[in-house]
Write a protein that holds these residues in place. Sequence first.
Motif, PDB file in Angstrom:
ATOM      1  N   ALA A  63       1.258 -12.753  -8.608  1.00 35.65           N
ATOM      2  CA  ALA A  63      -0.184 -12.572  -8.407  1.00 35.65           C
ATOM      3  C   ALA A  63      -0.445 -11.916  -7.055  1.00 35.65           C
ATOM      4  N   VAL A  64       0.269 -12.344  -6.026  1.00 30.60           N
ATOM      5  CA  VAL A  64       0.132 -11.720  -4.704  1.00 30.60           C
ATOM      6  C   VAL A  64       0.537 -10.254  -4.788  1.00 30.60           C
ATOM      7  N   GLU A  65       1.628  -9.981  -5.492  1.00 32.39           N
ATOM      8  CA  GLU A  65       2.093  -8.598  -5.663  1.00 32.39           C
ATOM      9  C   GLU A  65       0.996  -7.737  -6.289  1.00 32.39           C
ATOM     10  N   LEU A  66       0.348  -8.259  -7.307  1.00 35.94           N
ATOM     11  CA  LEU A  66      -0.712  -7.505  -7.985  1.00 35.94           C
ATOM     12  C   LEU A  66      -1.906  -7.268  -7.062  1.00 35.94           C
ATOM     13  N   ILE A  67      -2.390  -8.318  -6.426  1.00 40.05           N
ATOM     14  CA  ILE A  67      -3.577  -8.183  -5.572  1.00 40.05           C
ATOM     15  C   ILE A  67      -3.287  -7.245  -4.403  1.00 40.05           C
ATOM     16  N   ALA A  68      -2.100  -7.376  -3.805  1.00 42.48           N
ATOM     17  CA  ALA A  68      -1.743  -6.510  -2.683  1.00 42.48           C
ATOM     18  C   ALA A  68      -1.654  -5.054  -3.123  1.00 42.48           C
ATOM     19  N   ALA A  69      -1.206  -4.802  -4.334  1.00 42.40           N
ATOM     20  CA  ALA A  69      -1.096  -3.427  -4.830  1.00 42.40           C
ATOM     21  C   ALA A  69      -2.452  -2.814  -5.138  1.00 42.40           C
ATOM     22  N   ILE A  70      -3.411  -3.645  -5.507  1.00 40.61           N
ATOM     23  CA  ILE A  70      -4.740  -3.147  -5.867  1.00 40.61           C
ATOM     24  C   ILE A  70      -5.592  -2.920  -4.641  1.00 40.61           C
ATOM     25  N   ASP A  71      -5.566  -3.869  -3.693  1.00 44.59           N
ATOM     26  CA  ASP A  71      -6.440  -3.796  -2.516  1.00 44.59           C
ATOM     27  C   ASP A  71      -6.046  -2.699  -1.563  1.00 44.59           C
ATOM     28  N   GLY A  85     -13.518  -8.986 -11.777  1.00 43.41           N
ATOM     29  CA  GLY A  85     -13.516  -8.398 -10.441  1.00 43.41           C
ATOM     30  C   GLY A  85     -14.080  -9.305  -9.362  1.00 43.41           C
ATOM     31  N   SER A  86     -14.066 -10.609  -9.622  1.00 46.04           N
ATOM     32  CA  SER A  86     -14.552 -11.548  -8.599  1.00 46.04           C
ATOM     33  C   SER A  86     -13.694 -11.412  -7.347  1.00 46.04           C
ATOM     34  N   PRO A  87     -14.303 -11.599  -6.187  1.00 51.46           N
ATOM     35  CA  PRO A  87     -13.549 -11.421  -4.945  1.00 51.46           C
ATOM     36  C   PRO A  87     -12.390 -12.413  -4.820  1.00 51.46           C
ATOM     37  N   MET A  88     -11.245 -11.879  -4.413  1.00 50.08           N
ATOM     38  CA  MET A  88     -10.069 -12.708  -4.128  1.00 50.08           C
ATOM     39  C   MET A  88      -9.103 -11.850  -3.335  1.00 50.08           C
ATOM     40  N   THR A  89      -8.463 -12.456  -2.360  1.00 51.69           N
ATOM     41  CA  THR A  89      -7.493 -11.719  -1.553  1.00 51.69           C
ATOM     42  C   THR A  89      -6.095 -12.279  -1.774  1.00 51.69           C
ATOM     43  N   ALA A  90      -5.117 -11.465  -1.434  1.00 52.54           N
ATOM     44  CA  ALA A  90      -3.734 -11.921  -1.517  1.00 52.54           C
ATOM     45  C   ALA A  90      -3.516 -13.128  -0.604  1.00 52.54           C
ATOM     46  N   ASP A  91      -4.184 -13.128   0.541  1.00 49.58           N
ATOM     47  CA  ASP A  91      -4.034 -14.266   1.461  1.00 49.58           C
ATOM     48  C   ASP A  91      -4.536 -15.570   0.857  1.00 49.58           C
ATOM     49  N   GLU A  92      -5.576 -15.513   0.046  1.00 47.33           N
ATOM     50  CA  GLU A  92      -6.067 -16.734  -0.597  1.00 47.33           C
ATOM     51  C   GLU A  92      -5.002 -17.333  -1.511  1.00 47.33           C
ATOM     52  N   VAL A  93      -4.251 -16.472  -2.180  1.00 47.36           N
ATOM     53  CA  VAL A  93      -3.188 -16.963  -3.056  1.00 47.36           C
ATOM     54  C   VAL A  93      -1.993 -17.416  -2.224  1.00 47.36           C
ATOM     55  N   ARG A  94      -1.639 -16.617  -1.212  1.00 51.43           N
ATOM     56  CA  ARG A  94      -0.497 -16.970  -0.353  1.00 51.43           C
ATOM     57  C   ARG A  94      -0.661 -18.329   0.320  1.00 51.43           C
ATOM     58  N   THR A  95      -1.891 -18.626   0.721  1.00 56.29           N
ATOM     59  CA  THR A  95      -2.120 -19.842   1.507  1.00 56.29           C
ATOM     60  C   THR A  95      -2.630 -21.015   0.670  1.00 56.29           C
ATOM     61  N   ARG A 118       0.837  -1.211   0.000  1.00 54.06           N
ATOM     62  CA  ARG A 118       0.000   0.000   0.000  1.00 54.06           C
ATOM     63  C   ARG A 118       0.867   1.254   0.000  1.00 54.06           C
ATOM     64  N   ARG A 119       1.925   1.230   0.802  1.00 58.19           N
ATOM     65  CA  ARG A 119       2.830   2.386   0.873  1.00 58.19           C
ATOM     66  C   ARG A 119       3.503   2.621  -0.475  1.00 58.19           C
ATOM     67  N   GLU A 120       3.972   1.554  -1.106  1.00 55.18           N
ATOM     68  CA  GLU A 120       4.620   1.684  -2.411  1.00 55.18           C
ATOM     69  C   GLU A 120       3.651   2.233  -3.452  1.00 55.18           C
ATOM     70  N   ARG A 121       2.416   1.744  -3.412  1.00 56.49           N
ATOM     71  CA  ARG A 121       1.396   2.238  -4.339  1.00 56.49           C
ATOM     72  C   ARG A 121       1.153   3.729  -4.112  1.00 56.49           C
ATOM     73  N   ASP A 122       0.948   4.105  -2.851  1.00 54.70           N
ATOM     74  CA  ASP A 122       0.666   5.503  -2.525  1.00 54.70           C
ATOM     75  C   ASP A 122       1.824   6.417  -2.904  1.00 54.70           C
ATOM     76  N   LEU A 171       1.541  -5.618 -15.271  1.00 50.97           N
ATOM     77  CA  LEU A 171       1.647  -6.835 -14.474  1.00 50.97           C
ATOM     78  C   LEU A 171       0.422  -7.722 -14.697  1.00 50.97           C
ATOM     79  N   ALA A 172      -0.751  -7.124 -14.722  1.00 53.19           N
ATOM     80  CA  ALA A 172      -1.973  -7.901 -14.965  1.00 53.19           C
ATOM     81  C   ALA A 172      -1.914  -8.570 -16.337  1.00 53.19           C
ATOM     82  N   GLY A 173      -1.377  -7.863 -17.324  1.00 52.80           N
ATOM     83  CA  GLY A 173      -1.252  -8.420 -18.668  1.00 52.80           C
ATOM     84  C   GLY A 173      -0.323  -9.624 -18.713  1.00 52.80           C
TER      85      GLY A 173
END
Length: 191
Positions: free
Chosen positions: A183-191, A149-159, A81-85, A103-105
């Motif tokens: 994928a975690v990097e992308l989701i964490a940057a978006i959320d 835009g289906s729901p998914m969190t970085a934790d779902e991918v991490r675990t 979040r800090r890096e994104r901001d 990255l999404a591409g």
Amino acid sequence: MAHTEDSAAAGFDRVGRGDLGYSPKQVEKFMSAARDFLEDPSAPAVTSHDVRTVSFDAVRGGYDATEVDAALDRLEDAFARRERDELIQHSGEDVWLREIGQLAGVLRGRLVRADGERFRRPSSPKAPSYHVEDVDSLCVRLLDYLEHGSPMTADEVRTAVFRTVTGQEGYEETQVDAFLDRAVELIAAID
């Protein structure tokens, strides 16, 4: 679990004396560096990638790995979040959106491949590999996240946990793991 004064200071429980946990010295050194950078941006930099890829030696009586991993997940999200901001503040939202889009591409390029063809197979016939259907199932969910835009969190991918198979029956673990890190990097940057 045993709880000692030094682990209380670090915020992590220790495993039993005979059990393996993360090296307290390594954990404390890394967490201290991360905390220093969070509090003072002129301190040596720590990135979300550093947090995602850090590893610690296993030692008897070390810190509980589950607790440390959960703290690292929260820390990674905070750094992302800090890096994104900071990127948005210094370069504008358009630059951030362009980076996220790139990255999404890259991720999407692999996700749209046919089931069973998303990742390479191990070269060694005896190498452990990830069950193809398990990995493909997660990939379908990731694609749905990116495209609809289906729901998914970085934790779902991490675990995510995949059954292990042998050799050519599965996908090469290192390639899948590297992809999931992105994928975690992308989701964490978006959320």
